[in-house]
Design a protein around this motif. Structure first.
Motif, PDB file in Angstrom:
ATOM      1  N   ALA A 533       0.844  -1.192   0.000  1.00  0.00           N
ATOM      2  CA  ALA A 533       0.000   0.000   0.000  1.00  0.00           C
ATOM      3  C   ALA A 533       0.879   1.242   0.000  1.00  0.00           C
ATOM      4  O   ALA A 533       2.029   1.205   0.454  1.00  0.00           O
ATOM      5  N   VAL A 534       0.338   2.356  -0.501  1.00  0.00           N
ATOM      6  CA  VAL A 534       1.072   3.625  -0.510  1.00  0.00           C
ATOM      7  C   VAL A 534       0.211   4.700   0.132  1.00  0.00           C
ATOM      8  O   VAL A 534      -1.018   4.649   0.072  1.00  0.00           O
ATOM      9  N   MET A 535       0.869   5.664   0.740  1.00  0.00           N
ATOM     10  CA  MET A 535       0.153   6.762   1.370  1.00  0.00           C
ATOM     11  C   MET A 535       1.081   7.971   1.500  1.00  0.00           C
ATOM     12  O   MET A 535       2.302   7.857   1.367  1.00  0.00           O
ATOM     13  N   GLY A 536       0.500   9.120   1.764  1.00  0.00           N
ATOM     14  CA  GLY A 536       1.291  10.322   2.007  1.00  0.00           C
ATOM     15  C   GLY A 536       0.393  11.525   2.144  1.00  0.00           C
ATOM     16  O   GLY A 536      -0.821  11.461   1.910  1.00  0.00           O
ATOM     17  N   ALA A 559      -3.703  -0.901  -2.162  1.00  0.00           N
ATOM     18  CA  ALA A 559      -4.493   0.092  -1.442  1.00  0.00           C
ATOM     19  C   ALA A 559      -3.701   1.389  -1.355  1.00  0.00           C
ATOM     20  O   ALA A 559      -2.464   1.384  -1.413  1.00  0.00           O
ATOM     21  N   ALA A 560      -4.428   2.500  -1.233  1.00  0.00           N
ATOM     22  CA  ALA A 560      -3.766   3.809  -1.167  1.00  0.00           C
ATOM     23  C   ALA A 560      -4.550   4.746  -0.263  1.00  0.00           C
ATOM     24  O   ALA A 560      -5.769   4.629  -0.123  1.00  0.00           O
ATOM     25  N   SER A 561      -3.817   5.675   0.348  1.00  0.00           N
ATOM     26  CA  SER A 561      -4.407   6.762   1.127  1.00  0.00           C
ATOM     27  C   SER A 561      -3.770   8.057   0.646  1.00  0.00           C
ATOM     28  O   SER A 561      -2.595   8.316   0.908  1.00  0.00           O
ATOM     29  N   SER A 562      -4.547   8.854  -0.070  1.00  0.00           N
ATOM     30  CA  SER A 562      -4.045  10.104  -0.659  1.00  0.00           C
ATOM     31  C   SER A 562      -4.462  11.272   0.223  1.00  0.00           C
ATOM     32  O   SER A 562      -5.647  11.596   0.320  1.00  0.00           O
ATOM     33  N   GLY A 563      -3.485  11.898   0.865  1.00  0.00           N
ATOM     34  CA  GLY A 563      -3.767  13.000   1.774  1.00  0.00           C
ATOM     35  C   GLY A 563      -3.368  14.340   1.190  1.00  0.00           C
ATOM     36  O   GLY A 563      -2.198  14.559   0.896  1.00  0.00           O
ATOM     37  N   ALA A 564      -4.340  15.234   1.006  1.00  0.00           N
ATOM     38  CA  ALA A 564      -4.070  16.594   0.524  1.00  0.00           C
ATOM     39  C   ALA A 564      -3.144  16.559  -0.678  1.00  0.00           C
ATOM     40  O   ALA A 564      -2.153  17.279  -0.737  1.00  0.00           O
ATOM     41  N   GLY A 565      -3.458  15.720  -1.640  1.00  0.00           N
ATOM     42  CA  GLY A 565      -2.577  15.512  -2.785  1.00  0.00           C
ATOM     43  C   GLY A 565      -2.960  16.333  -4.000  1.00  0.00           C
ATOM     44  O   GLY A 565      -4.141  16.522  -4.307  1.00  0.00           O
ATOM     45  N   ILE A 566      -1.947  16.819  -4.716  1.00  0.00           N
ATOM     46  CA  ILE A 566      -2.156  17.508  -5.988  1.00  0.00           C
ATOM     47  C   ILE A 566      -2.497  16.475  -7.055  1.00  0.00           C
ATOM     48  O   ILE A 566      -1.915  15.393  -7.111  1.00  0.00           O
ATOM     49  N   LEU A 567      -3.438  16.812  -7.928  1.00  0.00           N
ATOM     50  CA  LEU A 567      -3.783  15.919  -9.035  1.00  0.00           C
ATOM     51  C   LEU A 567      -3.435  16.557 -10.373  1.00  0.00           C
ATOM     52  O   LEU A 567      -2.970  15.873 -11.280  1.00  0.00           O
ATOM     53  N   THR A 610      -6.824   1.268 -10.612  1.00  0.00           N
ATOM     54  CA  THR A 610      -7.623   0.141 -10.112  1.00  0.00           C
ATOM     55  C   THR A 610      -7.470  -0.002  -8.601  1.00  0.00           C
ATOM     56  O   THR A 610      -8.112  -0.851  -7.996  1.00  0.00           O
ATOM     57  N   THR A 611      -6.620   0.806  -7.991  1.00  0.00           N
ATOM     58  CA  THR A 611      -6.293   0.703  -6.565  1.00  0.00           C
ATOM     59  C   THR A 611      -7.386   1.322  -5.693  1.00  0.00           C
ATOM     60  O   THR A 611      -7.713   2.506  -5.861  1.00  0.00           O
ATOM     61  N   PRO A 612      -7.953   0.573  -4.758  1.00  0.00           N
ATOM     62  CA  PRO A 612      -8.890   1.178  -3.802  1.00  0.00           C
ATOM     63  C   PRO A 612      -8.203   2.324  -3.051  1.00  0.00           C
ATOM     64  O   PRO A 612      -7.149   2.132  -2.436  1.00  0.00           O
ATOM     65  N   THR A 613      -8.798   3.502  -3.119  1.00  0.00           N
ATOM     66  CA  THR A 613      -8.108   4.708  -2.655  1.00  0.00           C
ATOM     67  C   THR A 613      -8.962   5.508  -1.684  1.00  0.00           C
ATOM     68  O   THR A 613     -10.083   5.910  -1.995  1.00  0.00           O
ATOM     69  N   LEU A 614      -8.395   5.735  -0.510  1.00  0.00           N
ATOM     70  CA  LEU A 614      -8.982   6.590   0.515  1.00  0.00           C
ATOM     71  C   LEU A 614      -8.408   7.990   0.322  1.00  0.00           C
ATOM     72  O   LEU A 614      -7.203   8.143   0.107  1.00  0.00           O
ATOM     73  N   ILE A 615      -9.258   9.015   0.419  1.00  0.00           N
ATOM     74  CA  ILE A 615      -8.823  10.380   0.120  1.00  0.00           C
ATOM     75  C   ILE A 615      -9.115  11.276   1.321  1.00  0.00           C
ATOM     76  O   ILE A 615     -10.237  11.302   1.830  1.00  0.00           O
ATOM     77  N   HIS A 616      -8.100  12.008   1.778  1.00  0.00           N
ATOM     78  CA  HIS A 616      -8.242  12.941   2.905  1.00  0.00           C
ATOM     79  C   HIS A 616      -7.878  14.359   2.441  1.00  0.00           C
ATOM     80  O   HIS A 616      -6.918  14.540   1.676  1.00  0.00           O
ATOM     81  N   VAL A 617      -8.578  15.365   2.962  1.00  0.00           N
ATOM     82  CA  VAL A 617      -8.182  16.753   2.690  1.00  0.00           C
ATOM     83  C   VAL A 617      -8.866  17.687   3.686  1.00  0.00           C
ATOM     84  O   VAL A 617      -9.982  17.421   4.147  1.00  0.00           O
ATOM     85  N   GLY A 618      -8.182  18.765   4.042  1.00  0.00           N
ATOM     86  CA  GLY A 618      -8.771  19.795   4.886  1.00  0.00           C
ATOM     87  C   GLY A 618      -9.676  20.698   4.075  1.00  0.00           C
ATOM     88  O   GLY A 618      -9.329  21.101   2.959  1.00  0.00           O
TER      89      GLY A 618
END
Length: 680
Positions: A533-536, A559-567, A610-618
């Motif tokens: 899994a990857v996250m940041g 699996a991934a957790s994308s926190g406040a990430g630029i797209l 295809t990666t299940p991705t959790l997304i966090h942002v303020g």
């Protein structure tokens, strides 16, 4: 009623410490609320005491605040808590007589300067209507200098129309600026300077006769990152020492300026010029021959025993500078995940390094010196426990633990932390901390792997124990995961070229470095190739987005957790509060470098996800606005039918501040990865 903390005090002179307790406690996200942090330190003028600010969590108030403490440097008495009202005391500075500590605090609403007596109640020094923004203390003059905000309206075309429709929010013409004031004992405040500029930071000489200021046209980030300068106020006159060394002739003209410090005589000042995409530099200003000159600290000349290092990297973003004499400057040096004290001596034009056997297996957050007797205090983290306050022992000259703010963690099952290295596809050596669960041995079966990617990117993941909800430190390893924290290309502490290689090469060499690290751990038998899994957070969120949008990656990311990430990097330039960042890394604006902007944008690879991705942002994030996260969520939820969840934290800025939100993020991360990595 709030419990007053009982801190554990270690005394080096005691000679005998009880045996370490058995590690029996399994760490969970709920434990984060009990982690205390010493944030700032200040040695008293006689070196006999250390004042420090201690940050603790208030569950009911859902916030963290700091309070003021003091402890004797000989370790013979327990620490003494000076404030207990959670007013967020910060920036401690000793009074000249050593009987009180000044601090900025929100004791009655707005921030004011307070004088906290060692044997009495805090006394308000200022009463600024809108609150105090920053302050400094001149001990020889016994005077407090402070800044307050002011507003100016620039004249120009359409002024009458702007005034007619004053409720409209206009893009410019109204600016936030500063006033600098001074208070002497038993006198009323008097204005020192109001020149229509914003003072982001300032430092006063010991005698109060000179003030160095980081100033800009207004308080916006876009002005500070590329147009701010250091001015010197001297007896009513403001001079701007030459700026070319950190602007026109610098590697990049978009430096952040911070860490102002004067030498004892007030003839030299120093500050850090922190660059995105380039190593941080220390700039030194000097008065001589009736004028100011400025120069750059030599980072390549070293004096001392033979060592493998041939350069120094200044630890950017918060490196405390302090003159230990009129021609000697202390700063923090970073190398391969370690952060340690160094001293630069001007007459040698070189950094003096300690002997090879000097123990440097620490990450130092702050250092403060007392001149008489010579003494230093340090906040230091390690691979064995959470950060502690240390002071230089008289017997050995080595730092010894004085205050441990987290004695209750003595029985915690901390993960092991070590720095590992691997080779990128182009042969470059890459490294970073690896966290492994408590008690795990290489003979055990491979572990599910979490790749926890730091932000910046011109920073790094250090090799100490840290409980970090944003970047996955500690709580994943405590839950049975291996955690790799890659210091990919662009990170600091691995040489200048390692930093600058990322320019024009985002979503390329950084991604390859990370993938090579994953493959290395799989080959070593640490990581299970089927459970990665990857996250940041921030740039770590951006790189998470880059990794999940790859076509046919060499490693399957489950699996991934994308926190406040630029797209989208064009949107990054257009909407973020610091547009110089993409301009530097992409070598220009979107219309000058359209191909680089497209290449570096994960947007165009969304069809590959295809990666299940959790997304966090303020919800109030100006640095990486929520639109990027919403775009990612829309693509995965509405168009790709990939498992996803969007977590928007109301009213939160770029970093989550509320305890409940930080805890929620950790619990969501763990639940998401447990499900999609089939951890059990």
């Amino acid at each position: 009623m709030r419990r007053v903390l009982a801190l554990c005090l270690f005394v080096a002179a005691a000679g005998h410490l009880s045996a370490a307790p058995e590690r029996t406690h399994d760490i969970t996200p709920a434990d984060y609320a009990g982690v205390n942090t010493i944030t700032e330190i200040a040695l008293s003028p006689d070196g006999k005491q250390v004042a420090y600010t201690l940050a603790t969590w208030d569950k009911k108030g859902d916030r963290r605040s700091t309070e003021l403490w003091v402890v004797d440097t000989d370790g013979k008495r327990k620490p003494k808590q000076l404030t207990t009202d959670r007013a967020n005391d910060r920036h401690p500075k000793w009074s000249a007589d050593g009987k009180a500590v000044y601090a900025l605090a929100n004791r009655k609403g707005k921030a004011q300067v307070w004088k906290v007596l060692l044997d009495g109640a805090p006394e308000a020094v200022t009463s600024a209507k809108g609150g105090v923004i920053g302050y400094d203390y001149a001990p020889k003059a016994d005077a407090v200098f402070y800044t307050v905000d002011d507003t100016v309206t620039d004249k120009g075309d359409f002024l009458e129309l702007r005034e007619k429709f004053a409720k409209i929010e206009y893009g410019h013409n109204k600016r936030t600026v500063s006033k600098l004031l001074r208070i002497d004992p038993k006198e009323e405040p008097r204005e020192v300077l109001a020149n229509g500029r914003y003072i982001r930071e300032f430092a006063v000489t010991a005698d109060g006769k000179r003030v160095a200021m980081v100033s800009a046209l207004d308080d916006t980030v876009i002005r500070s990152e590329g147009e701010s300068r250091v001015d010197v106020w001297d007896d009513g006159k403001v001079t701007t020492p030459p700026t070319d060394v950190y602007r026109a002739k610098a590697a990049s003209p978009y430096a952040w300026l911070e860490g102002l410090a004067w030498n004892p005589e007030g003839t030299r000042f120093a500050f850090c010029a922190i660059h995105d995409a380039y190593p941080a530099e220390i700039i030194i200003g000097e008065w001589g021959g009736g004028k100011w000159t400025t120069g750059r600290m030599n980072r390549t000349k070293l004096v001392g025993p033979e060592r493998s290092e041939g350069w120094v990297h200044v630890h950017g973003y918060g490196s405390p500078l302090q003159w230990t004499g009129n021609d000697a400057l202390s700063y923090l040096h970073e190398r391969a995940g370690q952060v340690n004290l160094r001293t630069y001596v001007l007459k040698d034009g070189a950094t003096h390094v300690p002997p090879p056997d000097y123990q440097e297996a620490t990450v130092e957050y702050a250092v403060h010196f007392a001149a008489t007797p010579p003494l230093r205090a340090v906040i230091a983290g390690s691979q064995n426990g959470l950060p502690v306050l240390k002071v230089q022992a008289k017997a050995t000259g080595e730092p010894e633990t004085l205050v441990d703010p987290n004695p209750h963690t003595a029985n915690w099952k901390f993960p092991s932390v070590k720095h590992v290295t691997w080779k990128a596809p182009d042969g470059t050596e890459v490294g970073g901390p690896l966290e492994l669960p408590y008690g795990w041995k290489k003979s055990d079966k491979p572990l599910p792997l979490v790749v926890a990617i730091h932000g910046g990117p011109t920073t790094s993941s250090p090799n100490d124990l840290r409980f970090d909800p944003h970047n996955g430190r500690l709580y994943f390893a405590a839950a049975g995961y291996a955690v790799l924290c890659p210091n990919y290309r662009g990170s600091t502490g691995y040489g200048d070229k390692f930093v600058t290689d990322l320019i024009g090469n985002e979503n390329d060499v950084d991604v390859k470095d990370i993938l090579a690290g994953i493959q290395h751990l799989i080959k070593e038998g640490v990581a299970d190739p089927e459970r990665v899994a990857v996250m940041g957070w921030s740039n770590g969120g951006y790189l998470t987005n880059c990794l999940i949008t790859l076509k046919d990656p060499p490693v399957k990311i489950k699996a991934a957790s994308s926190g406040a990430g630029i797209l989208d990097t064009v949107a990054e330039w257009g909407f973020n509060d610091e547009p110089a960042y993409p301009v530097v890394f992409k070598k220009g604006t979107p219309w000058e470098q359209p191909e680089i902007y497209k290449k570096t944008s994960p947007t165009y690879g969304l069809g590959n996800v295809t990666t299940p991705t959790l997304i966090h942002v303020g919800g109030n994030d100006d640095r990486c606005p929520p639109g990027h996260s919403r775009m990612l969520y829309r693509a995965l939820k509405e168009y790709k039918n990939v498992p996803t969840q969007l977590c928007v934290y109301p009213n939160q800025p770029h970093g989550l501040g509320a305890l409940s939100f930080r805890t929620a993020k950790m619990e969501w991360d763990l639940a998401w990865f447990d499900k999609y990595l089939n951890k059990e």
